[in-house]
Scaffold this active site. Sequence first.
Site, PDB file in Angstrom:
ATOM      1  N   TYR A 103       0.841  -1.199   0.000  1.00  0.00           N
ATOM      2  CA  TYR A 103       0.000   0.000   0.000  1.00  0.00           C
ATOM      3  C   TYR A 103       0.879   1.253   0.000  1.00  0.00           C
ATOM      4  O   TYR A 103       1.632   1.504   0.941  1.00  0.00           O
ATOM      5  CB  TYR A 103      -0.936   0.023   1.204  1.00  0.00           C
ATOM      6  CG  TYR A 103      -1.986  -1.066   1.214  1.00  0.00           C
ATOM      7  CD1 TYR A 103      -2.209  -1.881   0.101  1.00  0.00           C
ATOM      8  CD2 TYR A 103      -2.787  -1.275   2.336  1.00  0.00           C
ATOM      9  CE1 TYR A 103      -3.175  -2.869   0.111  1.00  0.00           C
ATOM     10  CE2 TYR A 103      -3.766  -2.265   2.356  1.00  0.00           C
ATOM     11  CZ  TYR A 103      -3.945  -3.064   1.237  1.00  0.00           C
ATOM     12  OH  TYR A 103      -4.921  -4.049   1.256  1.00  0.00           O
ATOM     13  N   SER A 106      -5.311 -13.942   1.223  1.00  0.00           N
ATOM     14  CA  SER A 106      -6.179 -12.928   0.617  1.00  0.00           C
ATOM     15  C   SER A 106      -6.311 -13.225  -0.868  1.00  0.00           C
ATOM     16  O   SER A 106      -5.313 -13.316  -1.585  1.00  0.00           O
ATOM     17  CB  SER A 106      -5.607 -11.523   0.823  1.00  0.00           C
ATOM     18  OG  SER A 106      -6.458 -10.549   0.238  1.00  0.00           O
ATOM     19  N   TRP A 112     -13.188  -7.025   2.308  1.00  0.00           N
ATOM     20  CA  TRP A 112     -12.829  -5.659   1.906  1.00  0.00           C
ATOM     21  C   TRP A 112     -13.730  -5.169   0.777  1.00  0.00           C
ATOM     22  O   TRP A 112     -14.416  -5.944   0.124  1.00  0.00           O
ATOM     23  CB  TRP A 112     -11.366  -5.571   1.488  1.00  0.00           C
ATOM     24  CG  TRP A 112     -10.948  -6.440   0.342  1.00  0.00           C
ATOM     25  CD1 TRP A 112     -10.642  -7.767   0.373  1.00  0.00           C
ATOM     26  CD2 TRP A 112     -10.778  -6.039  -1.035  1.00  0.00           C
ATOM     27  NE1 TRP A 112     -10.296  -8.222  -0.873  1.00  0.00           N
ATOM     28  CE2 TRP A 112     -10.371  -7.184  -1.755  1.00  0.00           C
ATOM     29  CE3 TRP A 112     -10.924  -4.823  -1.711  1.00  0.00           C
ATOM     30  CZ2 TRP A 112     -10.108  -7.149  -3.132  1.00  0.00           C
ATOM     31  CZ3 TRP A 112     -10.659  -4.795  -3.076  1.00  0.00           C
ATOM     32  CH2 TRP A 112     -10.259  -5.940  -3.772  1.00  0.00           C
ATOM     33  N   LEU A 144     -18.176  -1.215  -0.319  1.00  0.00           N
ATOM     34  CA  LEU A 144     -18.849  -0.203  -1.142  1.00  0.00           C
ATOM     35  C   LEU A 144     -18.402  -0.267  -2.597  1.00  0.00           C
ATOM     36  O   LEU A 144     -18.659   0.648  -3.368  1.00  0.00           O
ATOM     37  CB  LEU A 144     -18.586   1.192  -0.579  1.00  0.00           C
ATOM     38  CG  LEU A 144     -19.089   1.412   0.855  1.00  0.00           C
ATOM     39  CD1 LEU A 144     -18.725   2.807   1.350  1.00  0.00           C
ATOM     40  CD2 LEU A 144     -20.591   1.202   0.930  1.00  0.00           C
ATOM     41  N   ALA A 145     -17.741  -1.369  -2.970  1.00  0.00           N
ATOM     42  CA  ALA A 145     -17.259  -1.542  -4.349  1.00  0.00           C
ATOM     43  C   ALA A 145     -16.483  -0.295  -4.787  1.00  0.00           C
ATOM     44  O   ALA A 145     -16.762   0.320  -5.817  1.00  0.00           O
ATOM     45  CB  ALA A 145     -18.414  -1.810  -5.309  1.00  0.00           C
ATOM     46  N   ARG A 159     -11.892   8.271  -5.473  1.00  0.00           N
ATOM     47  CA  ARG A 159     -10.898   7.226  -5.737  1.00  0.00           C
ATOM     48  C   ARG A 159     -10.725   6.972  -7.226  1.00  0.00           C
ATOM     49  O   ARG A 159      -9.617   6.761  -7.718  1.00  0.00           O
ATOM     50  CB  ARG A 159     -11.308   5.931  -5.027  1.00  0.00           C
ATOM     51  CG  ARG A 159     -10.309   4.807  -5.157  1.00  0.00           C
ATOM     52  CD  ARG A 159     -10.684   3.646  -4.267  1.00  0.00           C
ATOM     53  NE  ARG A 159     -10.762   4.055  -2.861  1.00  0.00           N
ATOM     54  CZ  ARG A 159     -11.133   3.247  -1.872  1.00  0.00           C
ATOM     55  NH1 ARG A 159     -11.464   2.008  -2.128  1.00  0.00           N
ATOM     56  NH2 ARG A 159     -11.165   3.696  -0.632  1.00  0.00           N
ATOM     57  N   GLN A 180     -17.490  10.439   6.303  1.00  0.00           N
ATOM     58  CA  GLN A 180     -17.755   9.127   5.717  1.00  0.00           C
ATOM     59  C   GLN A 180     -17.683   8.039   6.785  1.00  0.00           C
ATOM     60  O   GLN A 180     -18.532   7.148   6.839  1.00  0.00           O
ATOM     61  CB  GLN A 180     -16.735   8.830   4.623  1.00  0.00           C
ATOM     62  CG  GLN A 180     -16.849   9.719   3.390  1.00  0.00           C
ATOM     63  CD  GLN A 180     -15.703   9.499   2.413  1.00  0.00           C
ATOM     64  OE1 GLN A 180     -14.650   8.966   2.776  1.00  0.00           O
ATOM     65  NE2 GLN A 180     -15.894   9.909   1.172  1.00  0.00           N
ATOM     66  N   ASN A 198     -20.588   5.522   7.927  1.00  0.00           N
ATOM     67  CA  ASN A 198     -20.434   4.082   7.731  1.00  0.00           C
ATOM     68  C   ASN A 198     -20.686   3.276   8.992  1.00  0.00           C
ATOM     69  O   ASN A 198     -21.238   2.172   8.952  1.00  0.00           O
ATOM     70  CB  ASN A 198     -19.035   3.764   7.205  1.00  0.00           C
ATOM     71  CG  ASN A 198     -18.800   4.282   5.798  1.00  0.00           C
ATOM     72  OD1 ASN A 198     -19.719   4.751   5.129  1.00  0.00           O
ATOM     73  ND2 ASN A 198     -17.566   4.224   5.338  1.00  0.00           N
TER      74      ASN A 198
END
Length: 330
Positions: free
Chosen positions: A54, A156, A211, A214-215, A232, A294, A298
């Site tokens: 990341y 993952s 993960w 929210l797509a 994003r 946000q 959420n």
Amino acid sequence: MEYRRLGKSGLQLSVLSYGSWTTFHHQVDEHLADMLMGYAYDQGINFFDNAESYAGGESEKLMGKVLKQKRWERSSYVLSSKVFFGWHGKENRPNQHGLSRKHIIEACHEALQRLQVDYLDLYFCHRPDPQTPVAEVVWAMNHLLQQGKILYWGTSEWSAAQIMEAQMIAERYGLIGPTMEQPEYNLFNREKVEKEFVPLYESIGLGTTTWSPLASGLLTGKYNAGIPRDSRFSLPGYDWLREKLLTPQHIEKVKALQRIADAGGVSLAVLAIAWCIRNPHVSTVILGASKLAQLEENIQAVQFYHQLHDELLQQIEDIMGNKPHIPEYR
């Protein structure tokens, strides 16, 4: 906040957790990271997710700085990293990516340095590595377990067959197999969590840290009229994600879901996250909010998911039309 065991392990995770993919370093600076993680922790979130790749390691450095400043009791939160992609990107040399014993162990040491902690609670194989024997992966993870540098290991985006292979190897040698898998799970991506992994929930007690509920923001409705400048999908290098998700068919479904959310008096984001939480095989849903508003919104999903009754769920199914078919064996 509610807490669920990570599969059949004794570890308890908040049903909502906080991750840093695409946000930390790119959209979130140190001040905002401190604010977001602090708010999440105060609301009962106890799992913070990260990975070596990341932002080329910068995400872990940023999270490490915040954790150092917060001085929370180490036993009060759960921290993860993932190994596979490396942190040099295209500049990776041969042994700086993949799942060789060398990279698994060195990547763990590097993650500990960046995060400024003595151990990782969860350590994930970020992808399967066809170039490395699974037995080598299992032994490397158990080496780290014995040293106390990781407490649980998992995968993952592995297939059920790959996870079972790792589990069988672990059982053969009296080692510890994978405890958890981190798959994508949302209203558009359901096959693995709802169908493929079903046999693993009982057989090995697999936990899931899902993960992208929210797509990547699509299920907030903010892309219904185009791409906002600070979103994003506006970031460079995410063309593949835009092409995958921003289709006319997806947008039409999002608009229909928005009407259900409006009727329920909640945002579409809350509805989408609550839908994920309602699946009992989901140990935790990783949030990726880049703004405090946000994150505040959420977290409301923890209360709302109890209101998702059968009739409302059927309305959602009628819109999505993608419920995995699970054959009955007799």
